[in-house]
Design an enzyme around this catalytic site. Sequence first.
Site, mmCIF file in Angstrom:
data_model
loop_
_atom_site.group_PDB
_atom_site.id
_atom_site.type_symbol
_atom_site.label_atom_id
_atom_site.label_comp_id
_atom_site.label_asym_id
_atom_site.label_seq_id
_atom_site.Cartn_x
_atom_site.Cartn_y
_atom_site.Cartn_z
ATOM 1 N N LYS A 38 0.838 -1.200 0.000
ATOM 2 C CA LYS A 38 0.000 0.000 0.000
ATOM 3 C C LYS A 38 0.872 1.248 0.000
ATOM 4 C CE LYS A 38 -3.909 -1.864 2.699
ATOM 5 N NZ LYS A 38 -4.976 -1.649 1.717
ATOM 6 N N ASP A 52 -2.951 -7.652 -1.615
ATOM 7 C CA ASP A 52 -3.665 -6.723 -0.738
ATOM 8 C C ASP A 52 -5.142 -7.109 -0.581
ATOM 9 O OD1 ASP A 52 -3.994 -4.612 0.953
ATOM 10 O OD2 ASP A 52 -3.988 -3.067 -0.610
ATOM 11 N N ARG A 107 -10.265 -11.763 2.295
ATOM 12 C CA ARG A 107 -11.136 -12.831 1.778
ATOM 13 C C ARG A 107 -10.419 -14.182 1.792
ATOM 14 N NH1 ARG A 107 -11.765 -9.356 -3.587
ATOM 15 N NH2 ARG A 107 -11.300 -7.778 -2.024
#
Length: 480
Positions: free
Chosen positions: A256, A326, A330
Amino acid sequence: MDLESFKGKPEASGATVFVCAFFEDYTSPEGLSFSKKLGLEKVFKSLNFKSEYKECITVPSDSITLIAVGMGKKGESSVERFRVMYSRGLAEARKLNPSTVAYAMSGVMEPEMEAYEISYTCRVTEYRFSEFKSDREKSNIGKVLVASEKDLSEPVRKGDVVGKATNLTRDMANMPPSRGTPSFFEKKAKEIPGLKVTVLGREDFLKLGMGGLEGVSRAATEPGKLIIAEYKNSDEPPILLVGKGITFDSGGISIKPSQGMEEMKFDKCGASAVLGAMSAISGMKLKAHVIGMMPLTENLPGGNAYKPGDILKHYNGKTSEIISTDAEGRLVLSDALSYGVEKFNPKFVVDLATLTGACVIALGNNIAGLMTNNESMNEKLMKASENTWERLWPLPIDEDFKEQIKSEVADIKNVGGRAGGSETAGAFLSNFVGDKPWAHLDIAGTAWSQEHTAKKDYLSKGSTGFGTRLLFELVSNEIK
Ligand code: BES
Ligand code: MN
Ligand code: ZN
């Protein structure tokens, strides 16, 4: 600060500071004689207090101090309005340094309901994340009394327990990433009375074929864990609660931007809410059977990290192609969900996750996304959401979104493009619950607040504890 019920008139409680709600035209709450005694109407007029919603004034007199909070029109009153104003009342009271504050009931709600709200509101309003501050701000209020002719000690206790649980969630979520580790969650889970805690580690991930948890946790320095906390006080099949617990989300190899990355300590808010809810459920000894699962790991880059292009095999045998490291939430949830569904055969499943930035864009900071494979889950959750004012809004996860995450080289891929980012994430998760009734809550926007974001008045900056009270309510509503 203690929270107690006082049976009798507020004036008889021995408190010197009172918080009391007033409606339009200075309608004073039931059973309160201050109004006449203090000649309030005149005083209010002279102080220009119109008892409009969000107005709050302090009326001093010789022996007592009354904090009047404005509620506006009676017809417009809501539980949330009371929470906001009772919280402002407490903040005002704090300035006066009283040892005891008494709340007078408004008589507008059911007394049990109002007592619950007063006590919950005071508990969460008093919260400060001060462990790391050298000039700790200590609350000076020793006791809050909820005064009523009725004995309301049970609802007051419920507000206290659920409020403390919400504050536990906030403590877990606010914890700096190098302190709020998977092992820290294990320690805290084991401290909660009434829970049976089992912990799976890396070896188990490999043995059981939990490729998502294994992959995401591979480059972590803090050992990844799947914590399973069981509360069993009924012979019913369990309710399964699953919370995303990325203790720090750097993005991994798909790293990020550094701007704002400190906020990714909050990527454990789902797991924090599950832990908080479990403590509330156990604290109230609900006649229920509930299992809380927390897949916990850091998401870090490293030479041994999982990579974009990798293919992981999940617990239920499905494979996923990694487009971005990233989109890690999930991947860990998929193993927890499929393992939990198979092992515990639950009545239904709810997961909470700070899953997508897209959800923040779509619904803002006060509403979480609700995705489900089952209409009655939708109803259950919307109902739980109504009174708690932990707001939800439905988002679709139908065929179109499932189409978007089909992969050339694996069963599915972990990113389906920018369009419908929350819905494709929900569609991804739907692959791991079979046909169990399941709902996914994307709490990315609601789990914490910043200076500039919309936030509830009674919750300070940082973790909001969102989901704790909602899950407690959901489980409570299931008890026959
Ligand atoms: N934890 C983040 C989601 C997030 C981002 C929550 C910002 C709150 C604020 C999640 O793991 C993530 O990085 N999601 C990506 C998914 C994308 C790569 C498909 C996102 O939303 O950008
Ligand atoms: Mn991420
Ligand atoms: Zn994340």
